[in-house]
Design an enzyme around this catalytic site. Structure first.
Site, PDB file in Angstrom:
ATOM      1  N   GLY A 119     -13.376  29.379  -2.594  1.00 27.49           N
ATOM      2  CA  GLY A 119     -12.715  28.350  -1.776  1.00 27.49           C
ATOM      3  C   GLY A 119     -12.730  28.671  -0.292  1.00 27.49           C
ATOM      4  O   GLY A 119     -13.472  29.542   0.176  1.00 27.49           O
ATOM      5  N   CYS A 172     -10.564  30.191   1.525  1.00 32.87           N
ATOM      6  CA  CYS A 172     -10.122  31.556   1.847  1.00 32.87           C
ATOM      7  C   CYS A 172     -11.300  32.516   1.936  1.00 32.87           C
ATOM      8  O   CYS A 172     -11.446  33.243   2.917  1.00 32.87           O
ATOM      9  CB  CYS A 172      -9.131  32.014   0.780  1.00 32.87           C
ATOM     10  SG  CYS A 172      -8.741  33.759   0.859  1.00 32.87           S
ATOM     11  N   GLY A 227      -4.506  25.034  20.369  1.00 29.67           N
ATOM     12  CA  GLY A 227      -3.556  25.400  19.311  1.00 29.67           C
ATOM     13  C   GLY A 227      -3.302  26.898  19.339  1.00 29.67           C
ATOM     14  O   GLY A 227      -4.229  27.686  19.126  1.00 29.67           O
ATOM     15  N   GLY A 228      -2.061  27.293  19.604  1.00 31.97           N
ATOM     16  CA  GLY A 228      -1.714  28.721  19.654  1.00 31.97           C
ATOM     17  C   GLY A 228      -1.023  29.157  18.382  1.00 31.97           C
ATOM     18  O   GLY A 228       0.011  29.814  18.412  1.00 31.97           O
ATOM     19  N   GLY A 229      -1.584  28.767  17.222  1.00 29.64           N
ATOM     20  CA  GLY A 229      -1.038  29.165  15.919  1.00 29.64           C
ATOM     21  C   GLY A 229      -1.867  30.295  15.321  1.00 29.64           C
ATOM     22  O   GLY A 229      -2.557  31.023  16.034  1.00 29.64           O
ATOM     23  N   ILE A 259      -4.626  30.379  13.396  1.00 32.10           N
ATOM     24  CA  ILE A 259      -6.082  30.369  13.499  1.00 32.10           C
ATOM     25  C   ILE A 259      -6.515  30.556  14.948  1.00 32.10           C
ATOM     26  O   ILE A 259      -7.410  31.342  15.251  1.00 32.10           O
ATOM     27  CB  ILE A 259      -6.669  29.050  12.923  1.00 32.10           C
ATOM     28  CG1 ILE A 259      -6.369  28.980  11.423  1.00 32.10           C
ATOM     29  CG2 ILE A 259      -8.170  28.949  13.190  1.00 32.10           C
ATOM     30  CD1 ILE A 259      -6.883  27.732  10.724  1.00 32.10           C
ATOM     31  N   GLU A 283      -1.623  25.349  24.285  1.00 33.12           N
ATOM     32  CA  GLU A 283      -0.631  25.115  23.228  1.00 33.12           C
ATOM     33  C   GLU A 283       0.358  24.062  23.741  1.00 33.12           C
ATOM     34  O   GLU A 283       0.872  24.194  24.849  1.00 33.12           O
ATOM     35  CB  GLU A 283       0.064  26.450  22.905  1.00 33.12           C
ATOM     36  CG  GLU A 283       1.367  26.352  22.146  1.00 33.12           C
ATOM     37  CD  GLU A 283       1.260  25.707  20.767  1.00 33.12           C
ATOM     38  OE1 GLU A 283       0.349  26.039  20.004  1.00 33.12           O
ATOM     39  OE2 GLU A 283       2.111  24.840  20.472  1.00 33.12           O
ATOM     40  N   ILE A 328      -5.314  23.109  15.265  1.00 36.17           N
ATOM     41  CA  ILE A 328      -3.991  22.503  15.451  1.00 36.17           C
ATOM     42  C   ILE A 328      -3.320  22.211  14.107  1.00 36.17           C
ATOM     43  O   ILE A 328      -2.408  21.409  14.033  1.00 36.17           O
ATOM     44  CB  ILE A 328      -4.079  21.217  16.314  1.00 36.17           C
ATOM     45  CG1 ILE A 328      -5.038  20.203  15.676  1.00 36.17           C
ATOM     46  CG2 ILE A 328      -4.488  21.551  17.730  1.00 36.17           C
ATOM     47  CD1 ILE A 328      -4.982  18.833  16.338  1.00 36.17           C
ATOM     48  N   HIS A 371       6.569  60.682   6.006  1.00 28.30           N
ATOM     49  CA  HIS A 371       6.528  61.049   7.429  1.00 28.30           C
ATOM     50  C   HIS A 371       5.197  61.709   7.732  1.00 28.30           C
ATOM     51  O   HIS A 371       4.737  62.509   6.932  1.00 28.30           O
ATOM     52  CB  HIS A 371       7.664  62.021   7.745  1.00 28.30           C
ATOM     53  CG  HIS A 371       7.637  62.520   9.155  1.00 28.30           C
ATOM     54  ND1 HIS A 371       8.080  61.753  10.208  1.00 28.30           N
ATOM     55  CD2 HIS A 371       7.182  63.690   9.691  1.00 28.30           C
ATOM     56  CE1 HIS A 371       7.931  62.428  11.335  1.00 28.30           C
ATOM     57  NE2 HIS A 371       7.379  63.600  11.042  1.00 28.30           N
TER      58      HIS A 371
END
Ligand code: NAD
Length: 465
Positions: free
Chosen positions: A46, A48, A185-187, A189, A208, A274, A448
């Site tokens: 798909g 992805c 678009g600042g998302g 993607i 954006e 977007i 640690h």
């Protein structure tokens, strides 16, 4: 008569072989159902695997290598500027895709899943009209079905994807490295692919329309990322709209509008990122009486059953968040329900990860959501500059935040920004699923020196109850 290659009937038909569809197919086959999986691609995977998560992470790995090499001069190791062989990067990315999708194809074969390369449309409550990639058409009767057709990128009104005005699919094809790239678009993607192209050598600008990057994510996390992106990108234009876009022979002319007025700038290429829309159009949902909401998402219950009862919907078409790992869980629930098992989709936390540098990851309640709901919470915020592992990585940026219930100490949300935050968030998801308290985190020995100690130290930074 069924056409050759299209069976007359199946117990479980699954439309779409992305993370939701192939997971449901494998799980249902393991539970003993006879499964027919329909998707036009050669192998399962798909968006992805073919056009999303996996190719973008491959490009972000390239960006990481370039970035680390450039920054290592500060710790006494100097490299010559990188020479990027874009054809080899593209081939390597495609090899990664081929390996993963090929393995899924073999798994489908081993599980005796009937895999039809083609498209399917509902033509009634128990029938699909199937057209194979070779053009063969036929009807397939099913007892139950799972719809997993995913989502598609939204374009700006009046634009179609071209060689210069790309959506994420075009950007991941990596045809070339444009001298300048505008990301609309600042998302998720926009920032991930913008970072990859910037590392490969493009001068990247982001526009954006809202007042901040990554709407939905707490601002204190975003500001740690933005400090770095401000150095990598040519410009980040917030509260700015794209008024017009004209494609020319040698680039794209874009008119921006903000509160100061309008201005025009040219870019070699534009990436539009977007948002995405559920892929339910032309699926014949109405023939089976399946209801969708105002945004086009299929309405489902806790078993992911649609209003048709014997037809399930999972993944991006079944609602936000549109994330592969949410689809995996829904796939397991739908497959188990279809096999007459008892399963319910009821996650306490779905992690969100933005694979930029630094990565941002969060799960559960955000501080912004708590404030909007007027909910009282106690938070701990631990900057990573005091963490030994962070400094040994040559970094000093990062923040771990825990959001807890002041009465019970139960953990409500975990948020991280810093290198590797996407791996670290898994501890937070498990803690939320197990209803862990601050004391549980304090009493858990963390290795640690690691970045995971920031979660442990944040738990100790909370006031004693
Ligand atoms: P998004 O919703 O993450 O971001 C879209 C951005 O575009 C928002 O900031 C929005 O305000 C802005 N925007 C909308 N219209 C605009 C306009 N006309 N001009 C300027 N800005 C505008 O969407 P996306 O980045 O396209 O990603 C789609 C979905 O894909 C995500 O919501 C996510 O579910 C999924 N995704 C996930 C990952 C990941 O898990 N790492 C990566 C990529 C995509």
């Amino acid at each position: 008569m069924a056409a050759a290659g299209i069976p007359e009937k199946t117990q479980l038909a699954i439309i779409g072989a992305g993370p939701g569809g192939y997971h449901a197919a494998f799980h249902a086959a393991d539970l003993g159902l006879q499964v027919t999986l329909i998707d036009p691609a050669e192998n399962p995977g798909g968006v992805c695997l073919y056009r999303g998560c996996i190719p973008s992470k491959a490009l972000l790995h390239v960006a990481g290598v370039v970035g680390e090499a450039a920054e290592s001069a500060a710790i006494g190791v100097k490299f010559a500027p990188p020479e990027i062989d874009i054809a080899r990067v593209r081939t390597w990315k495609n090899e990664v895709i081929d390996k993963l999708t090929g393995a899924l194809g073999m798994q489908a074969g081993r599980k005796k899943i009937t895999h039809i390369r083609g498209t399917a449309t509902l033509s009634g409550p128990h029938t699909l009209q199937v057209v194979t990639n070779e053009g063969e058409a036929g009807a397939l009767a099913f007892e139950q079905a799972i719809l997993a057709t995913g989502s598609r990128p939204v374009m700006l009104p009046g634009t179609e994807p071209t060689a210069r005005i790309m959506n994420s699919t075009g950007a991941l094809d990596l045809e070339d490295v444009p001298a300048s790239l505008l990301v609309v678009g600042g998302g998720y993607i926009g920032l991930e692919l913008g970072s990859a192209y910037a590392a490969l050598g493009s001068e990247v600008s982001v526009v954006e329309m809202t007042g901040g990057l990554l709407p939905g994510c707490d601002r204190d996390l975003v500001s740690v990322l933005k400090r770095r992106l401000d150095r990598k990108f040519k410009a980040i234009m917030l509260n700015t709209k794209v008024e017009a876009m004209t494609e020319k022979k040698d680039g794209v002319t874009v008119t921006f509008a903000d509160k100061k007025g309008s201005r025009t700038e040219s870019f070699a290429k534009v990436l539009i990122a977007i948002g995405r829309r559920p892929h339910t159009r032309d699926l014949g949902l109405e023939t089976a009486g399946i209801e969708v909401d105002g945004k086009g998402f299929v309405q489902v219950d806790a078993q992911r059953r649609t209003s048709a009862g014997h037809i399930y919907a999972i993944g991006d078409i079944a609602g936000e968040p549109m994330l592969a790992h949410k689809a995996y869980r829904e796939a397991a629930v739908a497959a188990e329900s279809a096999a007459a098992g008892k399963a319910v989709y009821d996650p306490r936390a779905i992690p969100a990860v933005v694979f930029t540098d630094p990565e941002i990851a969060w799960c559960g309640l955000t501080e912004t959501e708590a404030r909007a709901a007027g909910r009282k919470v106690t938070t701990a915020k631990l900057p990573w500059r005091g963490n030994g592992r962070t400094l040994t990585l040559g970094r000093d940026d990062g923040l771990t935040k825990l959001i807890t219930d002041p009465e019970t100490g139960v953990l409500l949300g975990v948020a991280l920004v810093g290198p590797g935050a996407g791996e670290l968030i898994a501890e937070g998801v498990l803690a939320l699923e197990m209803a862990a308290t601050v004391e549980d985190l304090r009493h858990t020995i963390h290795p640690h020196p690691t970045l995971s100690e920031t979660v442990f130290d944040a738990a100790w930074a909370l006031p004693p109850r």
